[in-house]
Design a protein around this motif. Structure first.
Motif, PDB file in Angstrom:
ATOM      1  N   SER A   1       0.780  -0.999   0.306  1.00  0.00           N
ATOM      2  CA  SER A   1       0.358   0.129   0.186  1.00  0.00           C
ATOM      3  C   SER A   1       1.106   1.233  -0.121  1.00  0.00           C
ATOM      4  N   PHE A   2       0.354   2.452  -0.620  1.00  0.00           N
ATOM      5  CA  PHE A   2       1.633   3.235  -0.846  1.00  0.00           C
ATOM      6  C   PHE A   2       0.732   5.000  -0.720  1.00  0.00           C
ATOM      7  N   ASP A   3       1.313   5.939  -0.400  1.00  0.00           N
ATOM      8  CA  ASP A   3       0.559   7.461  -0.942  1.00  0.00           C
ATOM      9  C   ASP A   3       1.701   8.560  -1.373  1.00  0.00           C
ATOM     10  N   LEU A   4       1.320   8.120  -2.060  1.00  0.00           N
ATOM     11  CA  LEU A   4       2.647   9.273  -2.925  1.00  0.00           C
ATOM     12  C   LEU A   4       1.742  10.739  -3.276  1.00  0.00           C
ATOM     13  N   PRO A   5       2.203  12.105  -2.935  1.00  0.00           N
ATOM     14  CA  PRO A   5       1.747  13.333  -2.951  1.00  0.00           C
ATOM     15  C   PRO A   5       1.713  13.555  -5.208  1.00  0.00           C
ATOM     16  N   ARG A   6       0.110  14.345  -5.102  1.00  0.00           N
ATOM     17  CA  ARG A   6       0.003  14.762  -6.530  1.00  0.00           C
ATOM     18  C   ARG A   6      -0.538  15.702  -6.581  1.00  0.00           C
ATOM     19  N   ASN A   7      -0.131  17.134  -6.214  1.00  0.00           N
ATOM     20  CA  ASN A   7      -0.532  18.279  -6.389  1.00  0.00           C
ATOM     21  C   ASN A   7       0.262  18.716  -6.903  1.00  0.00           C
TER      22      ASN A   7
ATOM     23  N   ALA B   1       3.317   8.645 -11.059  1.00  0.00           N
ATOM     24  CA  ALA B   1       2.782   7.015 -12.280  1.00  0.00           C
ATOM     25  C   ALA B   1       3.882   6.594 -12.464  1.00  0.00           C
ATOM     26  N   GLN B   2       5.131   7.167 -12.038  1.00  0.00           N
ATOM     27  CA  GLN B   2       6.576   6.266 -12.907  1.00  0.00           C
ATOM     28  C   GLN B   2       6.041   5.322 -11.752  1.00  0.00           C
ATOM     29  N   TYR B   3       6.162   5.658 -10.341  1.00  0.00           N
ATOM     30  CA  TYR B   3       6.057   4.601  -9.512  1.00  0.00           C
ATOM     31  C   TYR B   3       5.397   2.981  -9.499  1.00  0.00           C
ATOM     32  N   ARG B   4       4.645   3.481  -9.949  1.00  0.00           N
ATOM     33  CA  ARG B   4       3.141   2.697 -10.365  1.00  0.00           C
ATOM     34  C   ARG B   4       4.365   1.487 -11.303  1.00  0.00           C
ATOM     35  N   LYS B   5       4.638   2.186 -12.300  1.00  0.00           N
ATOM     36  CA  LYS B   5       5.255   1.463 -13.588  1.00  0.00           C
ATOM     37  C   LYS B   5       5.849   0.137 -12.644  1.00  0.00           C
ATOM     38  N   ARG B   6       7.183   1.158 -11.242  1.00  0.00           N
ATOM     39  CA  ARG B   6       7.925  -0.017 -11.269  1.00  0.00           C
ATOM     40  C   ARG B   6       7.725  -1.106 -10.528  1.00  0.00           C
ATOM     41  N   LEU B   7       6.392  -0.681 -10.040  1.00  0.00           N
ATOM     42  CA  LEU B   7       5.639  -2.040  -9.339  1.00  0.00           C
ATOM     43  C   LEU B   7       5.153  -2.985 -10.003  1.00  0.00           C
TER      44      LEU B   7
ATOM     45  N   PHE C   1      -5.894   1.592  -6.835  1.00  0.00           N
ATOM     46  CA  PHE C   1      -4.953   2.327  -7.534  1.00  0.00           C
ATOM     47  C   PHE C   1      -4.204   2.239  -6.550  1.00  0.00           C
ATOM     48  N   SER C   2      -3.751   2.243  -5.023  1.00  0.00           N
ATOM     49  CA  SER C   2      -3.092   2.772  -4.889  1.00  0.00           C
ATOM     50  C   SER C   2      -2.629   1.404  -3.439  1.00  0.00           C
TER      51      SER C   2
END
Length: 101
Positions: free
Chosen positions: A6-12, A21-27, A37-38
């Protein structure tokens, strides 16, 4: 065993959205599949693989990110219940019970 992430990344800002988006692709590149989504999951067959994944995740998360990892034994993962809507794509990991409405 299944590694649930589970992750929380700011998207402001635009930069933060790009990093997320890059982190999700890396996962996905690391073999994780998106559950929500997270929330991502990956089957892990050995402690060595688990430790290597954790090391990679620690070094590649954006500076303002937060991840929480859960290691679920097969006995727990096999008892998950997934409830899907009528038009949802049916996919599962492990042997969860599937309820289709």
């Amino acid at each position: 065993m299944v590694l649930l992430l589970s992750f929380d990344l700011p998207r402001n800002t635009k930069k933060e959205r790009k990093q997320a988006a890059q982190y999700r692709k890396r996962l996905v590149e690391l073999g994780f599949s998106m559950k929500h989504f997270s929330l991502y999951e990956r089957e892990v067959l050995s402690v060595t693989t688990r430790d290597n994944l954790i090391r990679i995740l620690q070094t590649e998360i954006p500076e303002t990110g937060l991840i929480t990892l859960y290691l679920l034994p097969d006995s727990v993962n096999d008892k998950q219940i997934t409830i899907l809507g009528a038009k949802q794509i049916h996919k599962s990991v492990g042997k969860p019970h599937l309820i289709v409405l």
